[in-house]
Design a protein around this motif. Structure first.
Motif, PDB file in Angstrom:
ATOM      1  N   ALA A  41       0.838  -1.198   0.000  1.00 43.79           N
ATOM      2  CA  ALA A  41       0.000   0.000   0.000  1.00 43.79           C
ATOM      3  C   ALA A  41       0.873   1.248   0.000  1.00 43.79           C
ATOM      4  CB  ALA A  41      -0.915   0.009   1.224  1.00 43.79           C
ATOM      5  N   VAL A  42       0.335   2.310  -0.592  1.00 44.02           N
ATOM      6  CA  VAL A  42       1.002   3.608  -0.571  1.00 44.02           C
ATOM      7  C   VAL A  42      -0.064   4.689  -0.648  1.00 44.02           C
ATOM      8  CG1 VAL A  42       1.296   3.860  -3.083  1.00 44.02           C
ATOM      9  CG2 VAL A  42       2.977   4.885  -1.523  1.00 44.02           C
ATOM     10  N   GLY A  43       0.233   5.834  -0.074  1.00 46.37           N
ATOM     11  CA  GLY A  43      -0.692   6.954  -0.123  1.00 46.37           C
ATOM     12  C   GLY A  43      -0.231   8.005  -1.106  1.00 46.37           C
ATOM     13  N   LYS A  44      -0.749   9.211  -0.932  1.00 54.57           N
ATOM     14  CA  LYS A  44      -0.317  10.347  -1.754  1.00 54.57           C
ATOM     15  C   LYS A  44       1.017  10.820  -1.181  1.00 54.57           C
ATOM     16  CE  LYS A  44      -1.398  13.229  -5.123  1.00 54.57           C
ATOM     17  NZ  LYS A  44      -1.614  12.764  -6.511  1.00 54.57           N
ATOM     18  N   GLU A  45       2.103  10.242  -1.672  1.00 51.67           N
ATOM     19  CA  GLU A  45       3.404  10.434  -1.031  1.00 51.67           C
ATOM     20  C   GLU A  45       4.497  10.857  -2.016  1.00 51.67           C
ATOM     21  OE1 GLU A  45       4.222   7.406   2.049  1.00 51.67           O
ATOM     22  OE2 GLU A  45       2.364   6.452   1.407  1.00 51.67           O
ATOM     23  N   GLY A  46       4.091  11.342  -3.157  1.00 46.69           N
ATOM     24  CA  GLY A  46       5.064  11.825  -4.117  1.00 46.69           C
ATOM     25  C   GLY A  46       5.434  10.769  -5.137  1.00 46.69           C
ATOM     26  N   PRO A  47       5.981  11.189  -6.282  1.00 47.41           N
ATOM     27  CA  PRO A  47       6.249  10.267  -7.383  1.00 47.41           C
ATOM     28  C   PRO A  47       7.254   9.173  -7.055  1.00 47.41           C
ATOM     29  CG  PRO A  47       7.180  12.458  -7.824  1.00 47.41           C
ATOM     30  CD  PRO A  47       6.308  12.590  -6.640  1.00 47.41           C
ATOM     31  N   ILE A  48       8.232   9.453  -6.212  1.00 40.53           N
ATOM     32  CA  ILE A  48       9.249   8.432  -5.911  1.00 40.53           C
ATOM     33  C   ILE A  48       8.649   7.317  -5.067  1.00 40.53           C
ATOM     34  CG2 ILE A  48      11.427   7.969  -4.726  1.00 40.53           C
ATOM     35  CD1 ILE A  48      12.359  10.748  -5.511  1.00 40.53           C
ATOM     36  N   MET A  49       8.008   7.686  -3.949  1.00 37.03           N
ATOM     37  CA  MET A  49       7.419   6.679  -3.074  1.00 37.03           C
ATOM     38  C   MET A  49       6.332   5.886  -3.801  1.00 37.03           C
ATOM     39  SD  MET A  49       8.740   6.719   0.094  1.00 37.03           S
ATOM     40  CE  MET A  49       7.449   6.067   1.128  1.00 37.03           C
ATOM     41  N   GLU A  50       5.487   6.584  -4.515  1.00 31.57           N
ATOM     42  CA  GLU A  50       4.381   5.915  -5.210  1.00 31.57           C
ATOM     43  C   GLU A  50       4.896   5.037  -6.338  1.00 31.57           C
ATOM     44  OE1 GLU A  50       1.340   8.791  -6.295  1.00 31.57           O
ATOM     45  OE2 GLU A  50       1.784   9.939  -4.480  1.00 31.57           O
ATOM     46  N   GLY A  51       5.871   5.535  -7.087  1.00 27.84           N
ATOM     47  CA  GLY A  51       6.437   4.759  -8.184  1.00 27.84           C
ATOM     48  C   GLY A  51       7.165   3.527  -7.704  1.00 27.84           C
ATOM     49  N   ASP A  52       7.923   3.669  -6.601  1.00 30.61           N
ATOM     50  CA  ASP A  52       8.655   2.521  -6.067  1.00 30.61           C
ATOM     51  C   ASP A  52       7.700   1.434  -5.583  1.00 30.61           C
ATOM     52  OD1 ASP A  52      11.080   3.670  -6.605  1.00 30.61           O
ATOM     53  OD2 ASP A  52      11.462   4.348  -4.553  1.00 30.61           O
ATOM     54  N   ALA A  53       6.592   1.822  -4.946  1.00 27.18           N
ATOM     55  CA  ALA A  53       5.621   0.829  -4.473  1.00 27.18           C
ATOM     56  C   ALA A  53       5.012   0.065  -5.641  1.00 27.18           C
ATOM     57  CB  ALA A  53       4.525   1.520  -3.659  1.00 27.18           C
ATOM     58  N   LYS A  54       4.698   0.785  -6.722  1.00 25.51           N
ATOM     59  CA  LYS A  54       4.142   0.128  -7.910  1.00 25.51           C
ATOM     60  C   LYS A  54       5.178  -0.774  -8.568  1.00 25.51           C
ATOM     61  CE  LYS A  54       0.844   3.868  -8.728  1.00 25.51           C
ATOM     62  NZ  LYS A  54       0.478   5.011  -9.606  1.00 25.51           N
ATOM     63  N   ASN A  55       6.439  -0.334  -8.598  1.00 33.78           N
ATOM     64  CA  ASN A  55       7.501  -1.168  -9.163  1.00 33.78           C
ATOM     65  C   ASN A  55       7.687  -2.448  -8.348  1.00 33.78           C
ATOM     66  OD1 ASN A  55       8.000   0.675 -11.197  1.00 33.78           O
ATOM     67  ND2 ASN A  55       9.660   1.698 -10.094  1.00 33.78           N
ATOM     68  N   LEU A  56       7.553  -2.337  -7.033  1.00 32.45           N
ATOM     69  CA  LEU A  56       7.650  -3.517  -6.174  1.00 32.45           C
ATOM     70  C   LEU A  56       6.563  -4.522  -6.527  1.00 32.45           C
ATOM     71  CD1 LEU A  56       8.676  -5.149  -3.760  1.00 32.45           C
ATOM     72  CD2 LEU A  56       7.264  -3.698  -2.277  1.00 32.45           C
ATOM     73  N   VAL A  57       5.356  -4.039  -6.715  1.00 35.46           N
ATOM     74  CA  VAL A  57       4.249  -4.927  -7.074  1.00 35.46           C
ATOM     75  C   VAL A  57       4.546  -5.634  -8.392  1.00 35.46           C
ATOM     76  CG1 VAL A  57       1.822  -4.988  -7.772  1.00 35.46           C
ATOM     77  CG2 VAL A  57       2.510  -3.633  -5.790  1.00 35.46           C
ATOM     78  N   GLU A  58       5.078  -4.912  -9.352  1.00 36.36           N
ATOM     79  CA  GLU A  58       5.400  -5.515 -10.656  1.00 36.36           C
ATOM     80  C   GLU A  58       6.454  -6.608 -10.517  1.00 36.36           C
ATOM     81  OE1 GLU A  58       6.522  -2.405 -13.306  1.00 36.36           O
ATOM     82  OE2 GLU A  58       4.523  -1.489 -13.353  1.00 36.36           O
ATOM     83  N   VAL A  59       7.439  -6.386  -9.663  1.00 31.92           N
ATOM     84  CA  VAL A  59       8.473  -7.405  -9.429  1.00 31.92           C
ATOM     85  C   VAL A  59       7.862  -8.643  -8.793  1.00 31.92           C
ATOM     86  CG1 VAL A  59      10.573  -7.956  -8.124  1.00 31.92           C
ATOM     87  CG2 VAL A  59      10.361  -5.745  -9.272  1.00 31.92           C
ATOM     88  N   LEU A  60       7.016  -8.450  -7.788  1.00 34.02           N
ATOM     89  CA  LEU A  60       6.416  -9.574  -7.071  1.00 34.02           C
ATOM     90  C   LEU A  60       5.464 -10.378  -7.961  1.00 34.02           C
ATOM     91  CD1 LEU A  60       5.655  -7.793  -3.667  1.00 34.02           C
ATOM     92  CD2 LEU A  60       7.543  -9.355  -4.172  1.00 34.02           C
ATOM     93  N   GLN A  61       4.819  -9.699  -8.882  1.00 28.82           N
ATOM     94  CA  GLN A  61       3.868 -10.376  -9.757  1.00 28.82           C
ATOM     95  C   GLN A  61       4.537 -11.355 -10.719  1.00 28.82           C
ATOM     96  OE1 GLN A  61       1.875  -6.920 -11.407  1.00 28.82           O
ATOM     97  NE2 GLN A  61       0.097  -7.168 -10.062  1.00 28.82           N
TER      98      GLN A  61
END
Length: 270
Positions: A211-231
């Protein structure tokens, strides 16, 4: 008459004492606190433990365990236990044990060594995650398994630097836990080097909620990248939650609530 007066005074005294006794405050006990000597960390660590209603040493029931980083009494232990108690009361998840790991130096324990000179200067104690991981694997988990009635289900909850550590465990020692709740992970650490390594994926089924909130492009992008790796691992069931109305300071409670919903879907009626 004198005897009647003494009897009345005696009865009044008893009633007054009973009334005062009922008004005497008593401690409201949420759980247990133990002090665990760690040879891995070379220090004593405070562990807070919440036991589900009905837990008894004479019972044979075994329970899932949820390990909480930032688990001090003045951090996240109390309100996360409240969520677990609520979900259990509503029969939305099985009764569970919560193990809160109180902090000593979270920047030291939750981070791997960095190559960034400024971070080394500003935070000289950082880089101790391997020792902390050894504490969890070799000391804390065996202690909990030995002294409490646990089953094979083990969940790790971590936010921010705690989310960084949880991700490091997923990548390097995934079988330490069967479920992970990773909230606003600080994957920017060391120029996002953790996302660049090849994970050691487990062959066992695993559930991960990111999960991630409205935390800026770096935090939000890294969380989405993590999901892509795990998938990329078919054994991992990964879920992603984006909370645009919440920020880094406010996201944890609602994110864990949603994670508990996702990780404990309602059973289909036959």
């Amino acid at each position: 008459m004198k005897q009647l007066y003494l009897l009345s005074f005696f009865l009044f005294s008893i009633a007054l004492h009973a009334q005062n006794s009922s008004l005497t405050p008593k401690p409201f006990v949420l759980g247990q606190t133990i002090e665990l000597e760690s040879s891995q960390l070379r220090e004593k660590r405070i562990i807070n433990i919440y036991l589900p209603e009905g837990y008894s040493n004479g019972d044979t029931t075994r329970y899932p365990v949820m390990y909480l980083l930032d688990g001090s009494a003045n951090e996240d232990f109390v309100h996360i236990c409240g969520l677990v108690q609520f979900f259990t009361m509503m029969q939305m998840m099985p009764p569970s044990i919560v193990v809160g790991i109180a902090n000593v130096d979270r920047r030291r324990d939750f981070t791997f060594p960095t190559t960034i000179a400024k971070d080394k200067k500003d935070f000289p104690t950082t880089g101790g995650s391997q020792k902390f991981l050894g504490f969890i694997e070799k000391e804390l988990q065996p202690f909990i398994s030995k002294n409490y009635r646990t089953n094979s289900s083990k969940t790790l909850i971590g936010q921010s630097l705690g989310g960084l550590l949880a991700t490091e465990i997923v990548f390097k020692k995934p079988d330490l836990f069967t479920q992970y709740i990773i909230v606003s992970p600080s994957l920017w650490w060391d120029k996002e080097s953790l996302l660049a390594i090849k994970p050691i994926f487990s062959a066992s089924p695993m559930d991960i909620y990111v999960a991630v909130g409205k935390e800026g492009p770096i935090m939000e992008g890294d969380a989405k990248n993590l999901v892509e790796v795990l998938q990329k691992n078919k054994n991992i069931k990964v879920s992603f939650g984006y909370f645009p109305d919440l920020n880094h300071a406010t996201i944890l409670h609602q994110a864990v609530y949603k994670a508990l919903e996702v990780l404990n879907p309602p059973k289909k009626s036959k």
